[in-house]
Write a protein that holds these residues in place. Sequence first.
Motif, PDB file in Angstrom:
ATOM      1  N   GLU A 126       0.862  -1.503   0.064  1.00 35.39           N
ATOM      2  CA  GLU A 126      -0.519  -0.451  -0.041  1.00 35.39           C
ATOM      3  C   GLU A 126       1.239   1.514   0.372  1.00 35.39           C
ATOM      4  OE1 GLU A 126      -3.168   2.494   3.040  1.00 35.39           O
ATOM      5  OE2 GLU A 126      -2.572   0.365   3.050  1.00 35.39           O
ATOM      6  N   VAL A 127       0.530   2.241  -0.872  1.00 39.78           N
ATOM      7  CA  VAL A 127       1.228   3.524  -1.084  1.00 39.78           C
ATOM      8  C   VAL A 127      -0.042   4.666  -1.207  1.00 39.78           C
ATOM      9  CG1 VAL A 127       2.777   4.894  -2.879  1.00 39.78           C
ATOM     10  CG2 VAL A 127       2.826   2.397  -2.610  1.00 39.78           C
ATOM     11  N   GLU A 128       0.671   5.745  -0.615  1.00 41.82           N
ATOM     12  CA  GLU A 128      -0.326   6.878  -0.578  1.00 41.82           C
ATOM     13  C   GLU A 128       0.552   8.312  -0.762  1.00 41.82           C
ATOM     14  OE1 GLU A 128      -2.666   8.053   3.115  1.00 41.82           O
ATOM     15  OE2 GLU A 128      -2.317   6.521   3.929  1.00 41.82           O
ATOM     16  N   GLU A 129       0.539   7.863  -2.051  1.00 41.15           N
ATOM     17  CA  GLU A 129       0.777   9.102  -3.294  1.00 41.15           C
ATOM     18  C   GLU A 129      -0.769  10.436  -3.206  1.00 41.15           C
ATOM     19  OE1 GLU A 129       4.260   9.171  -4.894  1.00 41.15           O
ATOM     20  OE2 GLU A 129       5.035   8.172  -4.617  1.00 41.15           O
ATOM     21  N   GLY A 130      -0.884   9.788  -3.348  1.00 46.80           N
ATOM     22  CA  GLY A 130      -2.609  11.120  -3.786  1.00 46.80           C
ATOM     23  C   GLY A 130      -2.058  11.526  -5.603  1.00 46.80           C
ATOM     24  N   VAL A 131      -3.885  11.493  -6.100  1.00 52.83           N
ATOM     25  CA  VAL A 131      -4.295  11.228  -7.296  1.00 52.83           C
ATOM     26  C   VAL A 131      -2.510  12.804  -7.813  1.00 52.83           C
ATOM     27  CG1 VAL A 131      -5.627  12.230  -8.789  1.00 52.83           C
ATOM     28  CG2 VAL A 131      -6.180  10.848  -6.729  1.00 52.83           C
ATOM     29  N   PRO A 132      -2.534  13.391  -7.547  1.00 51.52           N
ATOM     30  CA  PRO A 132      -1.203  13.941  -8.679  1.00 51.52           C
ATOM     31  C   PRO A 132      -0.025  13.745  -9.253  1.00 51.52           C
ATOM     32  CG  PRO A 132      -2.510  15.516  -7.450  1.00 51.52           C
ATOM     33  CD  PRO A 132      -2.980  14.213  -6.614  1.00 51.52           C
ATOM     34  N   ARG A 133       0.595  13.212  -7.809  1.00 52.93           N
ATOM     35  CA  ARG A 133       1.688  12.764  -7.876  1.00 52.93           C
ATOM     36  C   ARG A 133       1.405  11.238  -7.976  1.00 52.93           C
ATOM     37  NH1 ARG A 133       2.386  14.839  -2.138  1.00 52.93           N
ATOM     38  NH2 ARG A 133       2.433  13.242  -1.457  1.00 52.93           N
ATOM     39  N   GLY A 134       0.518  10.472  -7.712  1.00 54.10           N
ATOM     40  CA  GLY A 134       0.084   9.078  -8.129  1.00 54.10           C
ATOM     41  C   GLY A 134      -0.073   8.984  -9.707  1.00 54.10           C
ATOM     42  N   LEU A 135      -0.648  10.140 -10.698  1.00 55.89           N
ATOM     43  CA  LEU A 135      -0.326  10.018 -12.185  1.00 55.89           C
ATOM     44  C   LEU A 135       0.735   9.519 -12.883  1.00 55.89           C
ATOM     45  CD1 LEU A 135      -3.321  12.230 -12.740  1.00 55.89           C
ATOM     46  CD2 LEU A 135      -3.423  10.013 -13.359  1.00 55.89           C
ATOM     47  N   VAL A 136       1.896  11.016 -11.728  1.00 54.58           N
ATOM     48  CA  VAL A 136       3.325  10.878 -11.942  1.00 54.58           C
ATOM     49  C   VAL A 136       3.571   9.412 -11.889  1.00 54.58           C
ATOM     50  CG1 VAL A 136       5.414  12.338 -12.017  1.00 54.58           C
ATOM     51  CG2 VAL A 136       3.770  13.331 -11.241  1.00 54.58           C
ATOM     52  N   ALA A 137       3.962   9.278 -10.574  1.00 58.13           N
ATOM     53  CA  ALA A 137       4.175   8.042 -10.618  1.00 58.13           C
ATOM     54  C   ALA A 137       3.653   6.645 -11.696  1.00 58.13           C
ATOM     55  CB  ALA A 137       4.416   7.812  -9.140  1.00 58.13           C
ATOM     56  N   LEU A 138       2.289   6.421 -11.545  1.00 56.87           N
ATOM     57  CA  LEU A 138       2.284   5.269 -13.011  1.00 56.87           C
ATOM     58  C   LEU A 138       3.292   5.557 -14.107  1.00 56.87           C
ATOM     59  CD1 LEU A 138      -2.230   5.596 -12.955  1.00 56.87           C
ATOM     60  CD2 LEU A 138      -0.171   3.944 -11.821  1.00 56.87           C
ATOM     61  N   ARG A 139       2.962   6.912 -14.657  1.00 56.16           N
ATOM     62  CA  ARG A 139       4.010   6.818 -15.753  1.00 56.16           C
ATOM     63  C   ARG A 139       5.348   6.830 -16.124  1.00 56.16           C
ATOM     64  NH1 ARG A 139       1.468  11.802 -15.543  1.00 56.16           N
ATOM     65  NH2 ARG A 139       3.396  12.928 -15.622  1.00 56.16           N
ATOM     66  N   GLU A 140       5.719   6.455 -14.827  1.00 57.60           N
ATOM     67  CA  GLU A 140       6.642   6.366 -14.295  1.00 57.60           C
ATOM     68  C   GLU A 140       7.797   5.313 -13.502  1.00 57.60           C
ATOM     69  OE1 GLU A 140       9.074   9.481 -12.039  1.00 57.60           O
ATOM     70  OE2 GLU A 140       8.760  11.179 -13.675  1.00 57.60           O
ATOM     71  N   GLY A 141       6.571   4.769 -13.585  1.00 57.01           N
ATOM     72  CA  GLY A 141       6.800   3.180 -13.165  1.00 57.01           C
ATOM     73  C   GLY A 141       6.802   2.640 -11.484  1.00 57.01           C
ATOM     74  N   ARG A 142       6.412   3.671 -11.224  1.00 57.13           N
ATOM     75  CA  ARG A 142       6.989   3.756  -9.445  1.00 57.13           C
ATOM     76  C   ARG A 142       6.128   3.116  -9.358  1.00 57.13           C
ATOM     77  NH1 ARG A 142       7.216   7.997  -7.403  1.00 57.13           N
ATOM     78  NH2 ARG A 142       7.284   9.609  -9.256  1.00 57.13           N
ATOM     79  N   LEU A 143       4.985   3.266  -9.908  1.00 58.92           N
ATOM     80  CA  LEU A 143       3.342   2.802  -8.636  1.00 58.92           C
ATOM     81  C   LEU A 143       3.215   2.281  -9.727  1.00 58.92           C
ATOM     82  CD1 LEU A 143       1.359   3.637  -6.347  1.00 58.92           C
ATOM     83  CD2 LEU A 143      -0.271   5.093  -7.601  1.00 58.92           C
ATOM     84  N   ASP A 144       1.458   1.006  -9.628  1.00 57.07           N
ATOM     85  CA  ASP A 144       1.172  -0.061 -10.251  1.00 57.07           C
ATOM     86  C   ASP A 144      -0.025   0.380 -10.798  1.00 57.07           C
ATOM     87  OD1 ASP A 144       3.122  -1.904 -11.388  1.00 57.07           O
ATOM     88  OD2 ASP A 144       3.282  -2.575  -8.819  1.00 57.07           O
ATOM     89  N   ALA A 145      -0.722   0.932 -10.092  1.00 57.50           N
ATOM     90  CA  ALA A 145      -2.181   0.907  -9.705  1.00 57.50           C
ATOM     91  C   ALA A 145      -2.780   2.227  -8.557  1.00 57.50           C
ATOM     92  CB  ALA A 145      -2.992  -0.397  -9.233  1.00 57.50           C
ATOM     93  N   LEU A 146      -3.974   3.005  -9.174  1.00 52.95           N
ATOM     94  CA  LEU A 146      -4.289   4.170  -8.013  1.00 52.95           C
ATOM     95  C   LEU A 146      -5.707   4.741  -8.598  1.00 52.95           C
ATOM     96  CD1 LEU A 146      -3.525   6.995  -7.199  1.00 52.95           C
ATOM     97  CD2 LEU A 146      -3.385   8.064  -9.502  1.00 52.95           C
ATOM     98  N   PHE A 147      -6.142   4.374  -7.184  1.00 47.22           N
ATOM     99  CA  PHE A 147      -7.301   4.957  -6.775  1.00 47.22           C
ATOM    100  C   PHE A 147      -7.966   6.456  -6.508  1.00 47.22           C
ATOM    101  CE2 PHE A 147      -6.551   0.238  -7.401  1.00 47.22           C
ATOM    102  CZ  PHE A 147      -7.760  -0.339  -7.964  1.00 47.22           C
ATOM    103  N   GLY A 148      -9.003   7.240  -7.112  1.00 46.37           N
ATOM    104  CA  GLY A 148      -9.524   7.848  -6.553  1.00 46.37           C
ATOM    105  C   GLY A 148      -9.966   8.719  -7.720  1.00 46.37           C
ATOM    106  N   PHE A 149     -10.365   9.514  -7.538  1.00 51.84           N
ATOM    107  CA  PHE A 149     -10.733  11.183  -8.578  1.00 51.84           C
ATOM    108  C   PHE A 149     -10.041  11.363  -9.851  1.00 51.84           C
ATOM    109  CE2 PHE A 149     -12.778  15.000 -10.285  1.00 51.84           C
ATOM    110  CZ  PHE A 149     -14.022  14.382 -10.297  1.00 51.84           C
ATOM    111  N   ALA A 150     -10.762  11.082 -10.366  1.00 53.49           N
ATOM    112  CA  ALA A 150      -9.717  10.883 -11.449  1.00 53.49           C
ATOM    113  C   ALA A 150      -9.687  11.982 -12.866  1.00 53.49           C
ATOM    114  CB  ALA A 150     -10.182   9.266 -13.580  1.00 53.49           C
ATOM    115  N   ALA A 151      -8.852  13.029 -12.321  1.00 58.45           N
ATOM    116  CA  ALA A 151      -8.700  14.748 -12.697  1.00 58.45           C
ATOM    117  C   ALA A 151      -7.916  15.322 -13.031  1.00 58.45           C
ATOM    118  CB  ALA A 151      -8.864  15.396 -11.219  1.00 58.45           C
ATOM    119  N   GLY A 152      -7.529  15.118 -14.438  1.00 62.18           N
ATOM    120  CA  GLY A 152      -6.292  14.954 -15.210  1.00 62.18           C
ATOM    121  C   GLY A 152      -5.748  14.497 -15.885  1.00 62.18           C
TER     122      GLY A 152
END
Length: 303
Positions: A126-152
């Motif tokens: 379990e990771v707590e990045e938050g959506v803005p940082r999580g979207l960056v982490a997804l693109r860079e391969g540091r996070l596999d899945a993100l749940f939340g409000f899909a903004a931007g």
Amino acid sequence: MSLDLKHLRCFVAVAEERSFSAAARRLFISQQAVSRIVQQLERELGTTLLERTTRSVRLTPAGRLLLESARRSLAAVEATFNAVRHAGDGEPRPQLRVDVSSSGLQTGAEILRRIRRQHPDIAVREVEEGVPRGLVALREGRLDALFGFAAGVPAAVHAEPVRHERVLLGTAVDHPLAGLAAVPVAELAGVELLLPVETAPEWVRFVEGFCRQAGVVPRRWPGTTHGSVGAAEVVGSGLCVVPTTAWSVPPPTMVFRPLVDPTPVFTWSMMLASDATDRPELLALARCVRELSRELGWLDDPP
């Protein structure tokens, strides 16, 4: 002086948190140590990476350049360490780094429970990045899945709605609003709300939006908390109230009432990097989430 991983980790933490104190809490070291390590990095590189003021920390152009490379480097090091760590175990155990916003919320707790129960062979982190940082982490391969409000959400990220959830107001059991069966949003005028400071700007914008519909300017409680335990302590003591989705384990010091007029509905989405959706462990996660959504009728409420 030779640079090592601690310099990159400290710099990335400060850059992402925009705060030396928040970075120190994240890294479990003192604020003075974080400041010293970042200063060492700047001296070694011969350039300023962060612009510091009494209220904020901002990246310089050199800092922005280093941040992207530092993130990729740390992700590569972590992947290498994991591969070596499991080299003697035969096949490496598949891992998933998942951000569910908070396992204290019902939605995140249900998702984590389902994937861990159905796929005990997958090590879920379990990771707590938050959506803005999580979207960056997804693109860079540091996070596999993100749940939340899909903004931007950028094109490189797949976003799929999984739950429409009505928003509640959490209050102390003896708060005046606790006596209502449902709380009109207009009743929040002049009431201090517990809102996240930096970690969930999309949630703050969402709250501001439905408050504006009722002619209310949200009044933020000036303090901050971390996690559901801290939130329960301040809300349960009557210091403020909190707009929220359902909690996994509601504390006895609080009650939760639906907000109405308007009735805000928060849409949870599952976000995955588009080029990684065929990974077996991500396919397993997606199946679990879709099954859970169907079984519990998560998409039945209108958006």
